[in-house]
Write a protein that holds these residues in place. Structure first.
Motif, mmCIF file in Angstrom:
data_model
loop_
_atom_site.group_PDB
_atom_site.id
_atom_site.type_symbol
_atom_site.label_atom_id
_atom_site.label_comp_id
_atom_site.label_asym_id
_atom_site.label_seq_id
_atom_site.Cartn_x
_atom_site.Cartn_y
_atom_site.Cartn_z
ATOM 1 N N UNK A 68 32.691 45.485 34.504
ATOM 2 C CA UNK A 68 32.866 44.458 33.447
ATOM 3 C C UNK A 68 33.599 43.469 33.746
ATOM 4 N N UNK A 69 33.245 42.217 33.298
ATOM 5 C CA UNK A 69 34.340 41.237 33.497
ATOM 6 C C UNK A 69 34.570 40.679 32.040
ATOM 7 N N UNK A 94 37.532 43.600 35.280
ATOM 8 C CA UNK A 94 38.225 42.514 35.972
ATOM 9 C C UNK A 94 38.525 41.597 34.884
ATOM 10 N N UNK A 95 39.830 41.428 34.647
ATOM 11 C CA UNK A 95 40.182 40.348 33.462
ATOM 12 C C UNK A 95 40.474 38.957 34.349
ATOM 13 N N UNK A 127 34.781 29.043 37.006
ATOM 14 C CA UNK A 127 34.596 29.860 38.313
ATOM 15 C C UNK A 127 35.232 31.041 38.452
ATOM 16 N N UNK A 128 36.009 31.254 37.629
ATOM 17 C CA UNK A 128 36.767 32.595 37.679
ATOM 18 C C UNK A 128 36.056 33.847 37.354
ATOM 19 N N UNK A 132 34.942 37.075 40.048
ATOM 20 C CA UNK A 132 34.826 38.278 39.612
ATOM 21 C C UNK A 132 33.742 39.106 39.981
ATOM 22 N N UNK A 133 32.598 38.237 39.652
ATOM 23 C CA UNK A 133 31.459 38.702 39.828
ATOM 24 C C UNK A 133 30.988 38.950 41.525
ATOM 25 N N UNK A 134 31.432 38.124 42.157
ATOM 26 C CA UNK A 134 31.327 38.478 43.818
ATOM 27 C C UNK A 134 32.340 39.571 44.119
#
Length: 139
Positions: A68-69, A94-95, A127-128, A132-134
């Protein structure tokens, strides 16, 4: 992988509000770009201005997802309830923040959520979310 992006209050106004801080791109367009780039993964998006709805969504997806982002917006700095919801679920969170919260008002320097999260990414614009996805994809 199954990744959920959850955005909190006022993030539905991206591209319209405070462009000098948040940029001029709307989130749906950015999310569509992520979906096109990561076609072999399931990406979903949810946004709410209501704290309880964010908690409900964390409960809903927090036991059957790979990640979860979460950009909880201003709730980052105030919501013990969202922090408790993150601590209660098994899916890592990830926050993220679009702006560098540490270059802004002092009240934004404290996250109520960070201690329950896998990590925090801030200050890289939209891009944050990709960063996080990466992180989830490269585990």
């Amino acid at each position: 992988m199954k990744i959920h992006i959850i955005n909190g209050p006022n993030l539905n106004l991206l591209g319209v509000r405070e462009k000098s801080i948040y940029g001029d791109a709307d989130f749906i367009t950015y999310f569509n770009t992520l979906q096109q780039r990561y076609t072999s993964h399931s990406l979903t998006y949810f946004q709410s201005n209501k704290e309880g709805e964010l908690i409900d969504k964390l409960h809903e997806v927090g036991f059957n997802s790979d990640g979860i982002i979460l950009n909880a917006g201003a709730y980052t700095h105030t919501s013990i309830a969202i922090a408790d919801a993150i601590a209660a679920i098994s899916t890592p969170v990830i926050e993220v923040h679009i702006s560098n919260v540490y270059k802004r008002e002092a009240f934004r320097h404290k996250s109520m959520l960070a201690a329950s999260c896998k990590g925090v990414i801030a200050g890289f614009g939209l891009d944050s979310y990709r960063l996080a996805l990466e992180n989830f994809l490269n585990q």
